[in-house]
Design an enzyme around this catalytic site. Structure first.
Site, mmCIF file in Angstrom:
data_model
loop_
_atom_site.group_PDB
_atom_site.id
_atom_site.type_symbol
_atom_site.label_atom_id
_atom_site.label_comp_id
_atom_site.label_asym_id
_atom_site.label_seq_id
_atom_site.Cartn_x
_atom_site.Cartn_y
_atom_site.Cartn_z
ATOM 1 N N ARG A 1 0.847 -1.191 0.000
ATOM 2 C CA ARG A 1 0.000 0.000 0.000
ATOM 3 C C ARG A 1 0.874 1.228 0.000
ATOM 4 O O ARG A 1 1.850 1.291 0.732
ATOM 5 C CB ARG A 1 -0.888 0.024 1.247
ATOM 6 N N HIS B 1 -14.757 -10.319 6.412
ATOM 7 C CA HIS B 1 -13.306 -10.106 6.428
ATOM 8 C C HIS B 1 -12.910 -10.061 7.894
ATOM 9 O O HIS B 1 -13.585 -9.422 8.684
ATOM 10 C CB HIS B 1 -12.898 -8.748 5.865
HETATM 11 ZN ZN LIG Z 1 -10.746 -8.801 3.050
#
Ligand SMILES: [Zn+2]
Ligand SMILES: [Zn+2]
Length: 644
Positions: free
Chosen positions: A367, A519
């Site tokens: 990132r 998630h």
């Molecule tokens: Zn995820």
């Protein structure tokens, strides 16, 4: 025009009628004008408000005190105005820019060619005390655009003019205390004398607007507290944190480094750091396998089409590493693992009987973070998420979330974190438009998360409007050894990606149904978790995680063979051991092992050789005396198993 009355509702529910224009302080404190020490500002219909600011409509009016995070922000922010006033008084050529509150303090960015020297900080602090003693009223004024422009233009405050030009609207609030005026939305404390204990901490360079092509400014950091005692407690905590700084310990203990040549924010794990990482990861992996997760591995890059479908190109592009071209195809480094796990799920038709599918991976993602915000292991550009995605039916959400939370607490306790705070982030009920997915599904999901927390009897705070646009979530903050909070585990429901990728399963009814996706991460990222762990343990890892668990040391050369034999015995027993048979003084060897924070130091002299024993010293200085090697091994084994 006759004066209008409005209805004020206080925190206790009582109501009163007052004239339009009555200051908030009057309804909170009565007409006497006496403001109790703990009262910082008002909250009017949910919005922070200066005590002296007039009320203009029917409103709920509540007090804001230090216990309220908003109160601390206002207190700190008010102190930064005092600092700016002091700087302008002492160094009139300095230009002011912005001065926000931050956690436990504040900063202000000044344009001045040279940095502020330590003795200048002292002078600023002394001037701030004068301003506090003078107890200037902090007055809110509402000026039309041209007046603001003229005022700051005439005073040479170009940055304020630049900011003004970007703001929309016709009228702007400016605040005055003594002869100092700042353009600011407020609110502030009632007068400068309301600030009690202050301390300026340090100066750092900072670019205007965080943009390295713009002017370099001087940022002064400071803190302020309602009492000298609280200030001293905070400074002590800062000192503790400084001693635990993972960047310093990382170098000292030879755990990791970051090389400019490799690139900023990209971590090199040295053998000892890599050993700790290996231990964390092995423990993490085994526990997941035990709990019904399936291990997967996925690539570091993926075609641009993948990121189009996932939507990352739309809302996350600025954080992604630039595309690279191969054979006419564009690839991008992954900022998240989710789309890959989705592809694994989608590789075959799923039946309701197979669900839940729990895929997990230690997936390294990349990132882009601005150079200025990178910070050791805590803010990096390449990070390994302890990622998992659970694909399930709506009726399984509650069960799955409960299992995730159970795993979270098990893991956290294993790493010595006993205290935590939980936030349940749900929709903003007033603005349902900004969320993806039907109301019915959201209601069900929020209820599932909330009832799980209740069922597990976990205390939590409901954060309205803090949900992701794609689903509600639970965030957990851990409290470390010196009371700092770290946001780590997160459990997030997602209604977006299943739509985008058309995730389905075959139901009992023979129809396709939409899969729910969860998630979740527990450590967050291995890099950041390691940084936090170094600071939490101050580098003294418990025996089960210590890269070197024991070091055998000789007093003279005569014990060399025996020491090597003990070393071999420890290694055979699975202990990470070293032998120090150098021709050095034993006190020197012990001091070195202490600095390296090795938990067990086994000293052998002639007497130990004769008795077949080792003299055991533990990290921290405790001398346990001579004992047979087997006994020492059993003691270490017990500590390792207990993860003590
Ligand atoms: Zn995820
Ligand atoms: Zn302000």
């Amino acid at each position: 025009m006759s004066e209008r009355e409005i209805t004020i509702t206080l925190a206790d529910g009582s109501q009163q009628r007052v004239l339009v224009g009555t200051p908030a302080v009057e309804v909170l404190c009565g007409p006497s004008g006496h403001i109790p020490a703990e009262l910082i500002a008002a909250r009017v219909n949910g919005k922070a408000w200066d005590l002296a600011r007039p009320l203009t409509e029917d409103a709920k009016v509540e007090p804001i005190s230090w216990d309220d995070p908003e109160g601390q922000r206002i207190y700190h922010h008010s102190t930064t105005h005092i600092m700016a006033q002091a700087v302008k008084a002492l160094f009139p050529e300095t230009k002011i820019t912005i001065g926000p509150a931050i956690d436990d303090g504040f900063y202000y960015d000044f344009d001045r060619p040279q940095s502020f020297a330590p003795e200048e900080l002292e002078r600023i602090e002394a001037k701030m005390r004068e301003i506090i003693a003078a107890d200037y009223t902090v007055q809110r004024m509402e000026w039309p655009r041209q007046q603001v422009r003229d005022y700051f233009g005439q005073h040479g405050e170009d940055y304020k003019v630049e900011l003004l030009d970007e703001f929309e609207g016709d009228v702007f609030s400016c605040y005055q205390q003594g002869d100092f005026v700042d353009l600011c939305v407020g609110p502030h404390v009632h007068s400068t004398g309301r600030i009690n204990a202050i301390k300026l901490l340090r100066v750092a360079g900072a670019y205007w607007r965080g943009d390295e092509h713009k002017q370099m400014l001087q940022r002064i950091y400071g803190t302020s507290w309602p009492s000298e005692e609280l200030l001293q407690q905070y400074l002590h905590k800062l000192e503790e944190a400084r001693k635990r700084d993972h960047r310093v310990l990382g170098r000292q203990l030879d755990l990791f480094s970051i090389s400019e040549m490799v690139g900023p924010g990209l971590v090199l794990w040295h053998p000892k750091g890599a050993m700790v990482r290996h231990l964390i990861e092995s423990f993490w992996r085994e526990e997941h396998l035990r709990r019904g997760y399936d291990l997967v591995y996925t690539p570091h890059v993926g075609r641009i089409q993948l990121w189009e479908t996932s939507g990352h190109l739309g809302w996350y592009k600025d954080n992604m590493f630039a595309a690279m071209e191969m054979e006419g195809q564009n690839y991008m480094a992954k900022p998240m693992n989710c789309p890959f796990h989705i592809q694994v799920y989608q590789s075959k038709l799923r039946s309701y009987r197979e669900l839940p599918v729990r895929l997990f991976e230690l997936g390294t993602v990349y990132r882009y973070e601005r150079g200025g915000v990178l910070h050791g292991l805590l803010r990096v550009r390449g990070l390994t998420q302890d990622d998992a995605h659970i694909f399930c039916r709506t009726d399984q959400i509650k069960d799955e979330v409960e299992k995730v939370l159970d795993l979270v607490f098990f893991m956290m306790q294993s790493f010595g974190f006993e205290q935590y705070k939980i936030d349940l982030s749900v929709r903003d009920p007033k603005d349902r438009q900004q969320y993806i997915g039907s109301d019915a599904v959201w209601d069900q999901a929020e209820l599932a998360l909330e009832s799980t927390l209740q069922h597990m009897e976990l205390p939590y705070a409901r954060a309205e409007g803090e949900a992701n646009f794609y689903g509600p979530k639970i965030d957990i903050k851990l409290v470390d050894a010196i009371g700092r909070e770290w946001q780590l585990p997160t459990v997030q429901l997602d209604f977006q990606l299943p739509e985008r990728f058309d995730l389905t399963y075959m139901g009992e009814d023979g129809q396709r149904h939409r899969t729910v996706m969860i998630h979740r991460a527990i450590l967050g990222s291995v890099e950041r978790f390691f940084g936090i762990l170094i600071e939490h343990y101050a580098g003294a890892f418990p025996v089960w995680l210590a890269p070197v668990q024991a070091r055998v040391m000789t007093i003279t050369d005569r014990q060399r063979d025996y020491a090597l034999q003990v070393h071999a015995q420890l290694q055979t027993a699975g202990i990470r051991a070293e032998a120090d048979v150098r021709n050095e003084k034993i006190s020197y060897k012990i001091r070195e092992a202490q600095t390296e924070k090795i938990p067990y130091m086994l000293v052998v002299g002639d007497r130990e050789v004769a008795a077949g024993k080792v003299a055991v010293r533990v990290r921290g200085g405790n001398d346990l005396g001579p004992m047979p090697v087997d006994e020492c091994l059993a003691k270490m084994r017990e500590e390792i198993d207990r993860k003590a």
